[in-house]
Design a protein around this motif. Structure first.
Motif, mmCIF file in Angstrom:
data_model
loop_
_atom_site.group_PDB
_atom_site.id
_atom_site.type_symbol
_atom_site.label_atom_id
_atom_site.label_comp_id
_atom_site.label_asym_id
_atom_site.label_seq_id
_atom_site.Cartn_x
_atom_site.Cartn_y
_atom_site.Cartn_z
ATOM 1 N N SER A 182 0.836 -1.184 0.000
ATOM 2 C CA SER A 182 0.000 0.000 0.000
ATOM 3 C C SER A 182 0.880 1.246 0.000
ATOM 4 O O SER A 182 1.934 1.278 0.621
ATOM 5 N N ILE A 183 0.401 2.262 -0.675
ATOM 6 C CA ILE A 183 1.128 3.530 -0.718
ATOM 7 C C ILE A 183 1.002 4.261 0.612
ATOM 8 O O ILE A 183 1.734 5.185 0.915
ATOM 9 N N LEU A 184 0.041 3.817 1.425
ATOM 10 C CA LEU A 184 -0.285 4.568 2.626
ATOM 11 C C LEU A 184 0.906 4.723 3.548
ATOM 12 O O LEU A 184 1.675 3.806 3.775
ATOM 13 N N LEU A 185 0.997 5.896 4.097
ATOM 14 C CA LEU A 185 2.057 6.193 5.053
ATOM 15 C C LEU A 185 1.460 6.089 6.452
ATOM 16 O O LEU A 185 0.254 6.221 6.614
ATOM 17 N N PRO A 186 2.294 5.886 7.459
ATOM 18 C CA PRO A 186 1.761 5.791 8.810
ATOM 19 C C PRO A 186 0.905 7.021 9.143
ATOM 20 O O PRO A 186 1.285 8.148 8.817
ATOM 21 N N VAL A 234 16.501 2.413 -1.484
ATOM 22 C CA VAL A 234 15.760 3.416 -0.704
ATOM 23 C C VAL A 234 14.298 2.968 -0.618
ATOM 24 O O VAL A 234 13.718 2.564 -1.624
ATOM 25 N N ASP A 235 13.721 3.052 0.573
ATOM 26 C CA ASP A 235 12.312 2.671 0.718
ATOM 27 C C ASP A 235 11.478 3.944 0.816
ATOM 28 O O ASP A 235 11.348 4.537 1.872
ATOM 29 N N ILE A 236 10.945 4.361 -0.312
ATOM 30 C CA ILE A 236 10.150 5.598 -0.339
ATOM 31 C C ILE A 236 8.988 5.388 -1.317
ATOM 32 O O ILE A 236 9.166 4.696 -2.333
ATOM 33 N N PRO A 237 7.811 5.934 -1.028
ATOM 34 C CA PRO A 237 6.728 5.793 -2.002
ATOM 35 C C PRO A 237 7.018 6.627 -3.256
ATOM 36 O O PRO A 237 7.481 7.765 -3.143
ATOM 37 N N ARG A 260 6.546 0.529 -2.724
ATOM 38 C CA ARG A 260 5.400 1.401 -2.450
ATOM 39 C C ARG A 260 5.182 2.303 -3.664
ATOM 40 O O ARG A 260 5.723 3.402 -3.741
ATOM 41 N N LEU A 261 4.445 1.742 -4.625
ATOM 42 C CA LEU A 261 4.230 2.457 -5.882
ATOM 43 C C LEU A 261 2.767 2.881 -6.000
ATOM 44 O O LEU A 261 1.881 2.246 -5.426
ATOM 45 N N ILE A 312 12.182 14.649 1.796
ATOM 46 C CA ILE A 312 10.878 14.560 1.107
ATOM 47 C C ILE A 312 10.328 13.144 1.318
ATOM 48 O O ILE A 312 11.073 12.166 1.227
ATOM 49 N N ASP A 313 9.007 13.043 1.603
ATOM 50 C CA ASP A 313 8.432 11.739 1.960
ATOM 51 C C ASP A 313 7.948 10.933 0.769
ATOM 52 O O ASP A 313 7.927 9.710 0.804
ATOM 53 N N ILE A 314 7.462 11.618 -0.253
ATOM 54 C CA ILE A 314 6.903 10.924 -1.417
ATOM 55 C C ILE A 314 7.454 11.617 -2.662
ATOM 56 O O ILE A 314 7.490 12.847 -2.727
ATOM 57 N N LEU A 315 7.876 10.812 -3.641
ATOM 58 C CA LEU A 315 8.345 11.393 -4.904
ATOM 59 C C LEU A 315 7.312 11.085 -5.972
ATOM 60 O O LEU A 315 6.631 10.061 -5.898
#
Ligand code: PEP
Ligand code: MN
Length: 357
Positions: free
Chosen positions: A8-12, A129-132, A160-161, A103-106
């Protein structure tokens, strides 16, 4: 593709209920503009803030983004409002700078998504790197190219796409700045069922008044989220002024949305679906019959040495049928498109007959 282990793309802390909303200005312009807009958005309950730091522009000479000096402003947004922050990256340098700034999401823009070298460069820069990462559709309506971009990022270990549907360029602009061609994101959903899909009504519509209806359409099609351009003073925006809305208007638009329950399938619905199955069967039988008659016409034309294509007859068919459709409450444009496809296939069938010995 189906075997992609997409998370899921969802962030905490982000509520998974639809729609997940990302909002913020097209471009970061000044620290005040970024902070004012962010504070207003946060006060409306927005959890993810967007702002373009590097702007891909069609022609040189315009505002091409504030660049790295804007990154600390994004950091401040995070610290002061608690929102997650998202920005567009188009090169490996953008990736390094964005990661360094926290930056949290690219997201990958539509022009970049159309270029496999650029997408691969970004994927390589993100290895480990673990980033959405959200990928906008390429400017051209090429679903395989879009899917290829997901494969490149996935291949680099990005799990996380998410996809952003922002419409497709066309030469003749009508209502939309970029044609929605909804069947493309719908097909993407079929091919990659676990991929969250966002709609970007700002870049599809290009005009403020189209944002609300486009958001509703996206919700009716079961999109997961929306990414909407919002600016404290839209008319004064340095880019995409005509499509930005204030945080107040955004809040109003979001509150008006009707979110339908995607899981319930009632008895009534299955009854209606059975009817559709039956009607589709009849349509196919009729099409098969039409092709048979068409081939018979082909035989006749061959025996009488006539050409396959008879343009006046074709134009007459298109006109008459689309008028007929209109009287039946069918969209005449849709009827024309459908008949064009059928006619093309008829011509192919007749060519086969013509070429038989
Ligand atoms: C944007 O999001 O501001 C942008 C440049 O969008 P797109 O890549 O869809 O044109
Ligand atoms: Mn924009």
């Amino acid at each position: 593709m189906e075997q992609m282990d997409l998370q899921s793309i969802l962030l905490p802390g982000i509520d998974p209920k639809r729609p997940i909303v990302i909002a913020g200005p097209c471009s970061a312009e000044s620290e005040e503009q970024v902070m004012d807009t962010a504070r207003e958005l946060a006060s409306k309950g927005i959890k993810i803030f967007r702002a373009g730091i590097w702007k891909p522009r069609t022609k040189p000479g315009g505002f091409e983004g504030i660049g790295v000096i804007g990154l600390p402003w994004m950091k401040r947004v995070k610290e002061e409002t608690g929102m997650y922050v998202a920005t567009e990256v188009a090169t490996k340098d953008h990736v390094f700078e964005a990661l360094k700034a926290g930056i949290d999401i690219l997201w990958i823009g539509a022009r970049t998504a159309a270029n496999p070298f650029a997408v691969q460069e970004i994927a390589d820069a993100l290895k480990g790197v673990d980033i959405p990462v959200l990928i906008k559709n390429p400017v051209n309506p090429d679903l395989e190219l879009w899917i290829g971009a997901f494969q490149r990022l996935y291949g680099a270990g990005i799990k996380r796409l998410g996809a952003i549907h922002r419409g497709f360029s066309s030469y003749d602009k009508k209502i939309y700045r970029n044609l929605p061609l909804w069947h493309i994101p719908i097909e993407l959903r079929r091919r990659m069922p676990n991929l969250p899909i966002f709609c970007d009504p700002s870049h599809i519509g290009g005009k403020r008044e189209l944002i609300a209806p486009l958001c509703q359409q996206a919700m009716d099609l079961n999109f997961d989220g929306l990414i909407i351009e919002s600016h404290r003073d839209p008319d004064a925006a340095w880019s995409d002024a005509s499509q930005q809305i204030t945080p107040d208007v955004l809040d109003y638009v979001l509150n008006l949305l009707v979110i339908r329950d995607s899981t319930q399938t009632t008895e009534n619905l299955s009854e209606l679906r059975k009817q559709i199955d039956g009607i589709d069967e009849q349509l196919l039988e009729l099409l098969a019959k039409r092709m048979r008659v068409s081939r018979e016409i082909g035989v006749y034309k061959k025996e009488h040495n006539m050409p396959v294509l008879q343009s006046p007859r074709y134009s007459e068919i298109l006109e008459k049928r689309s008028n007929m459709g209109k009287q039946m409450d069918l969209n005449p444009e849709f009827i024309k498109e459908m008949l064009k496809e059928i006619h093309e296939e008829s011509v192919r069938q007749q060519m086969i007959v013509m070429n038989e010995k």
